[in-house]
Design a protein around this motif. Structure first.
Motif, PDB file in Angstrom:
ATOM      1  N   TYR A 171     -17.358  46.431 -48.800  1.00  0.00           N
ATOM      2  CA  TYR A 171     -16.104  46.583 -47.914  1.00  0.00           C
ATOM      3  C   TYR A 171     -16.329  47.367 -46.487  1.00  0.00           C
ATOM      4  O   TYR A 171     -17.454  47.509 -46.394  1.00  0.00           O
ATOM      5  CB  TYR A 171     -15.257  47.698 -48.766  1.00  0.00           C
ATOM      6  CG  TYR A 171     -15.435  48.908 -49.290  1.00  0.00           C
ATOM      7  CD1 TYR A 171     -15.416  49.943 -48.260  1.00  0.00           C
ATOM      8  CD2 TYR A 171     -16.416  49.117 -50.359  1.00  0.00           C
ATOM      9  CE1 TYR A 171     -15.734  51.133 -48.657  1.00  0.00           C
ATOM     10  CE2 TYR A 171     -16.782  50.427 -50.548  1.00  0.00           C
ATOM     11  CZ  TYR A 171     -16.409  51.466 -49.933  1.00  0.00           C
ATOM     12  OH  TYR A 171     -16.683  52.804 -50.130  1.00  0.00           O
ATOM     13  N   LEU A 172     -15.225  47.419 -45.879  1.00  0.00           N
ATOM     14  CA  LEU A 172     -15.523  47.667 -44.167  1.00  0.00           C
ATOM     15  C   LEU A 172     -16.169  49.013 -44.220  1.00  0.00           C
ATOM     16  O   LEU A 172     -16.995  49.335 -43.224  1.00  0.00           O
ATOM     17  CB  LEU A 172     -14.011  47.616 -43.735  1.00  0.00           C
ATOM     18  CG  LEU A 172     -14.003  47.576 -42.129  1.00  0.00           C
ATOM     19  CD1 LEU A 172     -12.597  46.843 -41.750  1.00  0.00           C
ATOM     20  CD2 LEU A 172     -13.781  48.826 -41.531  1.00  0.00           C
ATOM     21  N   GLN A 173     -15.588  50.191 -44.835  1.00  0.00           N
ATOM     22  CA  GLN A 173     -16.103  51.491 -44.494  1.00  0.00           C
ATOM     23  C   GLN A 173     -17.662  51.785 -44.649  1.00  0.00           C
ATOM     24  O   GLN A 173     -18.048  52.537 -44.301  1.00  0.00           O
ATOM     25  CB  GLN A 173     -15.271  52.463 -45.177  1.00  0.00           C
ATOM     26  CG  GLN A 173     -14.164  52.755 -44.323  1.00  0.00           C
ATOM     27  CD  GLN A 173     -12.882  51.942 -44.847  1.00  0.00           C
ATOM     28  OE1 GLN A 173     -12.988  50.747 -45.608  1.00  0.00           O
ATOM     29  NE2 GLN A 173     -11.644  51.874 -44.263  1.00  0.00           N
ATOM     30  N   ILE A 174     -18.366  50.594 -45.439  1.00  0.00           N
ATOM     31  CA  ILE A 174     -19.607  51.041 -45.981  1.00  0.00           C
ATOM     32  C   ILE A 174     -20.607  50.226 -44.931  1.00  0.00           C
ATOM     33  O   ILE A 174     -21.777  50.377 -45.083  1.00  0.00           O
ATOM     34  CB  ILE A 174     -19.807  51.150 -47.412  1.00  0.00           C
ATOM     35  CG1 ILE A 174     -19.667  49.524 -47.840  1.00  0.00           C
ATOM     36  CG2 ILE A 174     -19.191  52.086 -48.321  1.00  0.00           C
ATOM     37  CD1 ILE A 174     -20.222  48.995 -49.263  1.00  0.00           C
ATOM     38  N   MET A 175     -20.024  49.562 -44.084  1.00  0.00           N
ATOM     39  CA  MET A 175     -20.841  48.740 -43.408  1.00  0.00           C
ATOM     40  C   MET A 175     -21.653  49.598 -42.275  1.00  0.00           C
ATOM     41  O   MET A 175     -21.116  50.800 -41.904  1.00  0.00           O
ATOM     42  CB  MET A 175     -19.936  47.613 -42.285  1.00  0.00           C
ATOM     43  CG  MET A 175     -19.463  46.531 -43.340  1.00  0.00           C
ATOM     44  SD  MET A 175     -18.680  45.313 -42.182  1.00  0.00           S
ATOM     45  CE  MET A 175     -19.830  44.754 -40.981  1.00  0.00           C
ATOM     46  N   THR A 176     -22.612  49.185 -41.765  1.00  0.00           N
ATOM     47  CA  THR A 176     -23.353  49.822 -40.555  1.00  0.00           C
ATOM     48  C   THR A 176     -22.932  49.427 -39.413  1.00  0.00           C
ATOM     49  O   THR A 176     -22.924  48.285 -39.106  1.00  0.00           O
ATOM     50  CB  THR A 176     -24.841  49.263 -40.767  1.00  0.00           C
ATOM     51  OG1 THR A 176     -25.284  49.822 -42.118  1.00  0.00           O
ATOM     52  CG2 THR A 176     -25.601  50.238 -39.738  1.00  0.00           C
ATOM     53  N   PRO A 177     -22.275  50.463 -38.543  1.00  0.00           N
ATOM     54  CA  PRO A 177     -21.657  50.270 -37.104  1.00  0.00           C
ATOM     55  C   PRO A 177     -23.063  49.861 -36.248  1.00  0.00           C
ATOM     56  O   PRO A 177     -24.177  50.112 -36.464  1.00  0.00           O
ATOM     57  CB  PRO A 177     -21.028  51.477 -36.907  1.00  0.00           C
ATOM     58  CG  PRO A 177     -21.933  52.609 -37.560  1.00  0.00           C
ATOM     59  CD  PRO A 177     -22.550  51.869 -39.036  1.00  0.00           C
ATOM     60  N   PRO A 178     -22.294  49.103 -35.138  1.00  0.00           N
ATOM     61  CA  PRO A 178     -23.571  48.572 -34.237  1.00  0.00           C
ATOM     62  C   PRO A 178     -24.004  49.898 -33.450  1.00  0.00           C
ATOM     63  O   PRO A 178     -25.247  49.607 -33.135  1.00  0.00           O
ATOM     64  CB  PRO A 178     -22.404  47.857 -33.120  1.00  0.00           C
ATOM     65  CG  PRO A 178     -21.357  47.581 -33.988  1.00  0.00           C
ATOM     66  CD  PRO A 178     -21.174  48.532 -34.969  1.00  0.00           C
ATOM     67  N   GLU A 179     -23.500  50.969 -33.468  1.00  0.00           N
ATOM     68  CA  GLU A 179     -23.953  52.198 -32.846  1.00  0.00           C
ATOM     69  C   GLU A 179     -23.536  53.486 -33.533  1.00  0.00           C
ATOM     70  O   GLU A 179     -22.352  53.510 -33.669  1.00  0.00           O
ATOM     71  CB  GLU A 179     -23.708  52.249 -31.330  1.00  0.00           C
ATOM     72  CG  GLU A 179     -24.506  51.220 -30.403  1.00  0.00           C
ATOM     73  CD  GLU A 179     -24.170  51.545 -29.157  1.00  0.00           C
ATOM     74  OE1 GLU A 179     -23.769  52.557 -28.708  1.00  0.00           O
ATOM     75  OE2 GLU A 179     -24.385  50.369 -28.011  1.00  0.00           O
TER      76      GLU A 179
END
Length: 451
Positions: A321-329
């Motif tokens: 789900y969205l909140q556990i994704m790794t952000p670009p930075e």
């Protein structure tokens, strides 16, 4: 090794742009200062483009006056050199060829520079993990095609003609009994009536507190897309393993208790249901990736792989789900990081022309309210998500909070945002023990009308 620049080509381009002010606008828009290798040529083009952007003249006399007034620019480009350049006779008919050559050499220089940057990134183990290093390199490489991408401005007259043709074409096909696909459906009748459809470039958010069934709902939609609509789906599961996902899919398709599937304690009749479910699932064009905390770069990479495997087809991407994704930075600012992810998912939907359905956790604070039905502000770090999403849906099951609820086995799907559809609430039957959501029976609605 050949040189990755050509001074004569740069001179020919600049001379043509100044000698033929009328008709050179398209070429000026294609070029940037970095497309020129020589610093003095960068200076000259800077003033040409600046004058063009202001809608003012950019012949040789005007450009030299601009350079002369700036002491630093005059050091790079002397009057002697400028006179030599402007005495060059360049054929305007060859400008397109020269610009193409200029862009080609510029891209090759950028590739050469990027190779040096990649080496630096690879060796910088303190600033970059292997994942963030890959994302950085992919981001840098994305700008190497040498093209200026821009959306063409069209008159409403032109657009209206295209849209009218599309509407009439769909109208004729519908009346001829020909199936017309302009988007995708969820597979739930009442929900699809509200939403109308999910367009090919939509970002869809499904938000819920834990135990509400958001993963089950997403998987049900995914299965309907694949089984009933013949669509190709990529499922990025950052939380569950491939095996756990498959157990849920078998439970839902076979309508057999998930507990029985997981424990392998089932009778002969159940075995038949499992076999038939697996047989159905094996025919589904669904691709699963269970990498923990996937990044936007991971999703893009896997999406490209799926398209390669399916002859260019990819009709939906589901992200759990969205909140556990790794952000670009990683900035340390969670709101900013989630904003970068939601915008990145929307861009993926547009770039691949397929909807992205992303699941989202909701803030715990709603548990303190008397009415625990979710609202838009309950999405964690919600600002950017509200803005980027085309459709936002919430799941609420009263039985989670009220064990004597009159709505046992019923889930409310609350549509908080629908850019092209209707907001409101739709009710679905649910049996999470069999990983299932379904349309409510006519008897349920008859009962509700009688209350």
């Amino acid at each position: 090794m050949s040189e990755l620049y050509s001074i004569p080509v740069e001179q020919a381009v600049l001379s043509s742009l100044m000698d033929h002010e009328q008709g050179s606008g398209d070429y000026i828009e294609q070029l940037t200062e970095s497309d020129f290798y020589a610093t003095r040529h960068q200076v000259i083009f800077h003033h040409i483009k600046n004058q063009y952007s202001k809608g003012e003249a950019h012949d040789s006399l005007v450009i030299w006056e601009m350079i002369r007034r700036n002491a630093q620019d005059a050091q790079h480009c002397t009057e002697e050199y400028f006179l030599e350049l402007t005495s060059t006779i360049a054929r305007f008919g060859l400008l397109g060829t020269h610009v193409k050559k200029l862009k080609d050499l510029a891209v090759r220089r950028k590739i050469q520079d990027l190779s040096k940057t990649i080496t630096t990134i690879a060796n910088d183990t303190e600033s970059y993990t292997s994942e963030t290093a890959i994302e950085k390199v992919q981001a840098l490489a994305a700008g190497l095609d040498g093209k200026v991408t821009q959306n063409e401005t069209c008159s409403v007259g032109d657009v209206s003609k295209d849209v009218l043709e599309s509407i009439l074409d769909r109208h004729q096909k519908i009346h001829a009994g020909i199936e017309v696909k302009v988007g995708v459906k969820t597979g739930f009748t009442e929900l699809d009536n509200k939403l109308d459809r999910i367009d090919r470039t939509d970002l869809v958010i499904i938000g819920a507190r834990p135990s509400m069934g958001k993963t089950t709902l997403a998987q049900n939609i995914m299965l309907d897309l694949a089984v009933n609509q013949g669509e190709v789906v990529l499922f990025m599961s950052g939380e569950m393993s491939k095996e756990q996902i498959m157990e849920r899919m078998i439970s839902g398709v076979g309508q057999i208790s998930l507990k029985k599937v997981r424990s392998a304690l089932f009778d002969e009749a159940d075995a038949g249901c499992i076999y038939q479910a697996v047989k159905t699932i094996q025919q589904c064009p669904i691709f699963i990736n269970d990498k923990a905390s996937p990044s936007l770069a991971d999703i893009r990479r896997e999406a490209r792989k799926v398209k390669q495997k399916t002859g260019g087809r990819l009709n939906a991407i589901v992200v759990d789900y969205l909140q556990i994704m790794t952000p670009p930075e990683k900035s340390g600012n969670k709101v900013q990081e989630i904003g970068d992810i939601s915008w990145g998912l929307k861009k993926i939907a547009k770039d691949f022309e397929c909807p992205v359905i992303a699941l989202s956790q909701l803030n715990r604070s709603l548990e303190n309210r008397q009415d625990k039905r979710p609202v838009m502000s309950d999405i964690r770090e919600s600002g950017a998500i509200e803005q980027d999403a085309d459709i936002i849906m919430f799941i609420y099951r009263d039985e989670v909070y009220n064990k004597s609820s009159k709505d046992m086995g019923v889930a409310e799907i609350i549509i908080g945002k629908a850019r092209n559809g209707s907001t409101g609430t739709v009710r679905l039957a649910t049996d999470l023990s069999k990983a299932s959501f379904s349309d409510l029976s006519p008897e349920y609605y008859s009962h509700m009308e009688g209350l």
